[in-house]
Write a protein that holds these residues in place. Sequence first.
Motif, short mmCIF file in Angstrom:
data_model
loop_
_atom_site.label_atom_id
_atom_site.label_comp_id
_atom_site.label_asym_id
_atom_site.label_seq_id
_atom_site.Cartn_x
_atom_site.Cartn_y
_atom_site.Cartn_z
N LYS A 20 0.82 -1.22 0.00
CA LYS A 20 0.00 0.00 0.00
C LYS A 20 0.85 1.26 0.00
O LYS A 20 0.38 2.35 -0.29
CB LYS A 20 -0.89 0.02 1.23
N ARG A 21 2.07 1.13 0.40
CA ARG A 21 2.95 2.31 0.46
C ARG A 21 4.34 1.92 -0.01
O ARG A 21 4.65 0.74 -0.15
CB ARG A 21 3.00 2.87 1.89
N GLU A 133 3.50 10.15 16.81
CA GLU A 133 2.40 10.46 15.88
C GLU A 133 2.89 11.32 14.72
O GLU A 133 2.55 11.09 13.56
CB GLU A 133 1.29 11.21 16.61
N GLU A 134 3.70 12.33 15.04
CA GLU A 134 4.25 13.21 13.99
C GLU A 134 5.09 12.40 13.00
O GLU A 134 5.01 12.57 11.79
CB GLU A 134 5.13 14.31 14.61
N GLN A 135 5.90 11.49 13.56
CA GLN A 135 6.80 10.69 12.70
C GLN A 135 5.98 9.76 11.80
O GLN A 135 6.29 9.59 10.62
CB GLN A 135 7.77 9.89 13.58
N ARG A 136 4.92 9.21 12.36
CA ARG A 136 4.08 8.32 11.53
C ARG A 136 3.39 9.10 10.42
O ARG A 136 3.21 8.58 9.31
CB ARG A 136 3.05 7.61 12.41
N LYS A 137 3.01 10.35 10.70
CA LYS A 137 2.38 11.17 9.65
C LYS A 137 3.38 11.38 8.51
O LYS A 137 3.04 11.26 7.35
CB LYS A 137 1.98 12.54 10.23
N GLU A 140 3.70 8.23 6.41
CA GLU A 140 2.44 7.61 6.00
C GLU A 140 2.50 6.89 4.65
O GLU A 140 2.05 5.76 4.52
CB GLU A 140 1.37 8.71 5.92
N SER A 141 3.10 7.57 3.66
CA SER A 141 3.12 6.91 2.35
C SER A 141 4.46 6.22 2.08
O SER A 141 4.72 5.80 0.95
CB SER A 141 2.77 7.91 1.25
N PHE A 156 7.75 2.51 13.30
CA PHE A 156 7.38 1.77 12.08
C PHE A 156 7.67 0.27 12.29
O PHE A 156 8.62 -0.28 11.70
CB PHE A 156 8.15 2.30 10.87
#
Length: 250
Positions: A20-21, A133-137, A140-141, A156
């Motif tokens: 997906k990414r 949360e910021e790092q996951r944003k 994201e892709s 991750f």
Amino acid sequence: MAGAIRCGETRLIDHVFLMKRRPIIAIDGPAGSGKSTVTKLIAKKLKLLYLDTGAMYRALSWLMIKESIDYKKEKKLKNILKNISIVFKSNTNSHQDVYINDYCVTEEIRTQKISSIVSKISSIKEVRKFLVEEQRKIGESGGLVAEGRDIGTTVFPNAELKIFLTASIDERAKRRKSDKNSKDSQEIDLHTLKELIKKRDFEDSSREISPLIKANDAIEIITDGHTINEVVDKIIDLYNDKIPKETEIK
Ligand code: DC
């Protein structure tokens, strides 16, 4: 993930893409293990985004000092974090600058003053929750290589390739001493630097939330006696083995 059906030597259908990414590489390890240099080079060679999560903890520590934020008051801290923005911008030297609430702090976060408090700040639950949360944003892709302490274990956990980079304490202290980006290290004698690194190692690996540990599925690379290019090439080989070019999402 990609699948293909083969009948003997014949490939009956082409790859079916289930990914997906774009891929993620997680590089964790203690201070002075060579993470930053290696991660930056990998990002450049593989055309991936470079994410320095340590810089985010450092930037937040810088702001806490500058604005005399009492990080022990959980509720207050939660409200403060809501109004914090940390962004990376490419600068004219094709390096990254880090901004916190519009202050460019790229240089100032590399001082011993910040190094000596960042482990404390990064052990706070609310701080970790906010930054993870910021790092996951940002990731994201996918399409990034991230360095830190908890990338493969927490940020991750599904990263396609996880590396745990380490080196002996002597080697790490020597590297820090000659690191131009590590602002005060040149002025500190080697013995003191070693003790400071040991202290930070202990704080980072013994904290309650997301301590520095090797993820079960991470590959450990001990960098003593190896050149930067050797380490980079090894990681790129591992990446190419795990993620064949034909399976990559563009
Ligand atoms: O990689 P660095 O030395 O710039 O990191 C500074 C500190 O930030 C490190 O001592 C621990 C903390 N850190 C963390 O807790 N988790 C991360 N993913 C990255 C850094």
